[in-house]
Design an enzyme around this catalytic site. Sequence first.
Site, PDB file in Angstrom:
ATOM      1  N   LYS A 148     -46.594 -43.029  35.621  1.00  0.00           N
ATOM      2  CA  LYS A 148     -46.816 -42.557  34.102  1.00  0.00           C
ATOM      3  C   LYS A 148     -46.206 -41.278  33.987  1.00  0.00           C
ATOM      4  CE  LYS A 148     -50.424 -41.213  31.141  1.00  0.00           C
ATOM      5  NZ  LYS A 148     -51.975 -41.269  30.541  1.00  0.00           N
ATOM      6  N   LYS A 290     -29.921 -37.525   2.317  1.00  0.00           N
ATOM      7  CA  LYS A 290     -29.067 -38.507   1.355  1.00  0.00           C
ATOM      8  C   LYS A 290     -27.831 -38.041   1.384  1.00  0.00           C
ATOM      9  CE  LYS A 290     -32.854 -41.089  -0.991  1.00  0.00           C
ATOM     10  NZ  LYS A 290     -33.109 -41.580  -2.398  1.00  0.00           N
ATOM     11  N   ASP A 328     -30.009 -47.412  -4.405  1.00  0.00           N
ATOM     12  CA  ASP A 328     -31.084 -46.727  -5.541  1.00  0.00           C
ATOM     13  C   ASP A 328     -30.346 -47.443  -6.978  1.00  0.00           C
ATOM     14  OD1 ASP A 328     -32.947 -45.931  -4.127  1.00  0.00           O
ATOM     15  OD2 ASP A 328     -31.895 -43.847  -3.932  1.00  0.00           O
TER      16      ASP A 328
HETATM   17  N1  NAP Z   1     -38.374 -45.888  -7.650  1.00  0.00           N
HETATM   18  C1  NAP Z   1     -37.560 -45.813  -6.431  1.00  0.00           C
HETATM   19  O1  NAP Z   1     -37.368 -46.689  -5.784  1.00  0.00           O
HETATM   20  C2  NAP Z   1     -37.215 -44.310  -6.165  1.00  0.00           C
HETATM   21  C3  NAP Z   1     -35.848 -43.897  -5.470  1.00  0.00           C
HETATM   22  C4  NAP Z   1     -35.692 -42.619  -5.463  1.00  0.00           C
HETATM   23  C5  NAP Z   1     -36.211 -41.498  -6.105  1.00  0.00           C
HETATM   24  N2  NAP Z   1     -37.429 -42.074  -6.837  1.00  0.00           N
HETATM   25  C6  NAP Z   1     -38.143 -40.985  -7.700  1.00  0.00           C
HETATM   26  O2  NAP Z   1     -37.200 -40.125  -8.334  1.00  0.00           O
HETATM   27  C7  NAP Z   1     -37.671 -38.804  -8.823  1.00  0.00           C
HETATM   28  C8  NAP Z   1     -36.474 -37.970  -8.247  1.00  0.00           C
HETATM   29  O3  NAP Z   1     -36.236 -38.220  -7.129  1.00  0.00           O
HETATM   30  P1  NAP Z   1     -34.807 -37.436  -6.551  1.00  0.00           P
HETATM   31  O4  NAP Z   1     -34.475 -38.205  -5.207  1.00  0.00           O
HETATM   32  O5  NAP Z   1     -33.744 -37.776  -7.185  1.00  0.00           O
HETATM   33  O6  NAP Z   1     -35.274 -36.127  -6.013  1.00  0.00           O
HETATM   34  P2  NAP Z   1     -34.194 -34.746  -6.263  1.00  0.00           P
HETATM   35  O7  NAP Z   1     -32.860 -35.126  -5.849  1.00  0.00           O
HETATM   36  O8  NAP Z   1     -35.125 -33.794  -5.523  1.00  0.00           O
HETATM   37  O9  NAP Z   1     -34.093 -34.389  -7.594  1.00  0.00           O
HETATM   38  C9  NAP Z   1     -35.469 -34.185  -8.302  1.00  0.00           C
HETATM   39  C10 NAP Z   1     -35.029 -34.088  -9.956  1.00  0.00           C
HETATM   40  O10 NAP Z   1     -36.474 -33.861 -10.500  1.00  0.00           O
HETATM   41  C11 NAP Z   1     -36.099 -32.517 -11.311  1.00  0.00           C
HETATM   42  N3  NAP Z   1     -37.410 -32.109 -11.439  1.00  0.00           N
HETATM   43  C12 NAP Z   1     -38.437 -31.771 -10.319  1.00  0.00           C
HETATM   44  N4  NAP Z   1     -39.465 -31.033 -10.910  1.00  0.00           N
HETATM   45  C13 NAP Z   1     -39.351 -30.886 -12.002  1.00  0.00           C
HETATM   46  C14 NAP Z   1     -39.987 -30.239 -13.076  1.00  0.00           C
HETATM   47  N5  NAP Z   1     -41.462 -29.681 -12.856  1.00  0.00           N
HETATM   48  N6  NAP Z   1     -39.691 -30.341 -14.357  1.00  0.00           N
HETATM   49  C15 NAP Z   1     -38.611 -30.558 -14.573  1.00  0.00           C
HETATM   50  N7  NAP Z   1     -37.721 -31.228 -13.539  1.00  0.00           N
HETATM   51  C16 NAP Z   1     -38.323 -31.478 -12.393  1.00  0.00           C
HETATM   52  C17 NAP Z   1     -35.266 -31.668 -10.587  1.00  0.00           C
HETATM   53  O11 NAP Z   1     -34.629 -30.783 -11.630  1.00  0.00           O
HETATM   54  P3  NAP Z   1     -33.896 -29.634 -10.978  1.00  0.00           P
HETATM   55  O12 NAP Z   1     -32.288 -30.150 -11.034  1.00  0.00           O
HETATM   56  O13 NAP Z   1     -33.721 -28.790 -12.226  1.00  0.00           O
HETATM   57  O14 NAP Z   1     -34.530 -28.944  -9.970  1.00  0.00           O
HETATM   58  C18 NAP Z   1     -34.045 -33.089 -10.352  1.00  0.00           C
HETATM   59  O15 NAP Z   1     -33.545 -33.563 -11.533  1.00  0.00           O
HETATM   60  C19 NAP Z   1     -38.880 -38.544  -7.793  1.00  0.00           C
HETATM   61  O16 NAP Z   1     -40.097 -38.904  -8.642  1.00  0.00           O
HETATM   62  C20 NAP Z   1     -38.827 -39.934  -6.874  1.00  0.00           C
HETATM   63  O17 NAP Z   1     -39.977 -40.300  -6.488  1.00  0.00           O
HETATM   64  C21 NAP Z   1     -37.654 -43.230  -6.886  1.00  0.00           C
END
Ligand code: NAP
Length: 509
Positions: A148, A290, A328
């Site tokens: 081990k 990503k 996505d």
């Molecule tokens: N359903 C699915 O399969 C799936 C897949 C991927 C992602 N998602 C969801 O999609 C969302 C975004 O994910 P992402 O991968 O695109 O993340 P990301 O690249 O980090 O982008 C985050 C986004 O949310 C905005 N944001 C964050 N906090 C905020 C706030 N308090 N007020 C206003 N805008 C805010 C950001 O704006 P700024 O540019 O101003 O920071 C940006 O547009 C998440 O909720 C994630 O769970 C879902």
Amino acid sequence: MASKSDVLICTTLQCKTVQEMVTSMDTAKTEGADLAELRIDSLSVFDILLDVEKLIKQKSLPVIVSFRLGGKEDKRTCFRVLERALELNADFIELELEVASEFLANVNLDNYPNSKMIVSCHVDGTPIKDELSLIVAQLQSTGADIIKLTFDAVYITDAAQVFHLLSHCQVPLIACALGDRGLISQLLCPKFGGFLVYGTIGSNPVPGLPMLGTIRHVYKVENLNVDTKVFGLIANPVGHSKGPLLHNPAFHHAGYNGIYVPFRVDSMEEFFRIYSHPDFAGFSVGIPHKEGAVRCCDEVHPLAKSIGAVNTIVRRPTDGKLVGYNTDCEASITAIEDALRASRSANGGPSETSPLSGKLFVLVGAGGAGRALAFGAKSRGARLVIFNRNYARAKALALAVSGEALPYEEINGFCREKGMILANATAVGMQPNTDQTPVAKEALGAYELVFDSVYTPRNTRLLREAEEVGAIVVSGVEMFIRQAIGQFNLFTDGKAPEEFMRKVVLTRF
Ligand SMILES: NC(=O)c1ccc[n+]([C@@H]2O[C@H](COP(=O)([O-])OP(=O)(O)OC[C@H]3O[C@@H](n4cnc5c(N)ncnc54)[C@H](OP(=O)(O)O)[C@@H]3O)[C@@H](O)[C@H]2O)c1
């Protein structure tokens, strides 16, 4: 196909009292352990030899009796404990390399044919490859039945040393790269011939070790063999991922010899340099990799290239090249299209063209998910208006998709026409901030359909309020299911058990 692995699932028990150890052993058995390592040195005892006897008499599982060395006195105690364990026919005894020859000089193992001996060594830090091979040779030279070796994993790539040793060792080997980044050394070791996998009982989690129940019921490591293809999520952090809970049962359901594990990756380049074997066959990509994944791939699908984000990588079997995709985009857009089509067919029959064609598509968010939605909507002929908290980001995306960017503060007053589509691609409304919404209820009356990419919770405040004003609503769960099905199809060349995967997400997540 190669046969199943005969790997054992083991849990290490460190308890203050015999009773606690016996109870924990029972729990471990219930949760799926084949074997328990009893750390006798952890007991606060009055009569250690009597305690060893009690433990062996009351054991509900085969046991490894081990005693880790601490102070000077310990060596004598350790030897007495292990000798007593041999007299009591313990299934295994484990002793450390530094005292193995001294112990064996005084004990004739031929007198104890029912017990097997494990000789172990823990190396502080991450050793270099040659150093490990040397230690393995030393361990083997003790004549142990099983050897081990454990060391600390600083990077996930350190776990590759475990797989290398397992593949080349001449005697049964237990090898473990410890810590969060070493988790795969346990989950994947049956593929490489590991003797056992360590897991923890549910009430006593240890970072970097999987839970017994998860090993047994999610990963089903006993099914792994040399032919098993390895898949997983590359992200950092990665502990929250639900991917293993979906993809592993789906592999099992589809009769596909694969395993899906969390890969906590610091550097993607380094990860792919080390894990270059064709059996490391496919990857989901999550935050924060990503965008970087686009550069790591040998080829990138044009859609993923325009989006600027890869969420799926497949190692092409014919030439080993890494090919990047973005599932996505299609997942979110087809979810919206299908909901619109379903409503249209209820109101007069489906149409050939995308129901998004010509529609005004209002997107909130310009991150990864926002970019996927924007390019998807554009590909269907929709007109785009983009709001994002960071206005520069909204403008850049609008430019890329020939859309219009507007200041985030104006979203609630926006009503250019009736019957628009609204898509939330921000994290607003996601757990734990479930009382928040990116668009006020009063503004939702102008939308025919509202989509929320947030999927925890499944029914967000935005969706509840949209439904109240009569809009069609589509949950992020639908996108989640579809992107996972898309990934599974890419991983397995189209073998996704769609209904099963949908059921897993809807009933277990
Ligand atoms: N359903 C699915 O399969 C799936 C897949 C991927 C992602 N998602 C969801 O999609 C969302 C975004 O994910 P992402 O991968 O695109 O993340 P990301 O690249 O980090 O982008 C985050 C986004 O949310 C905005 N944001 C964050 N906090 C905020 C706030 N308090 N007020 C206003 N805008 C805010 C950001 O704006 P700024 O540019 O101003 O920071 C940006 O547009 C998440 O909720 C994630 O769970 C879902």
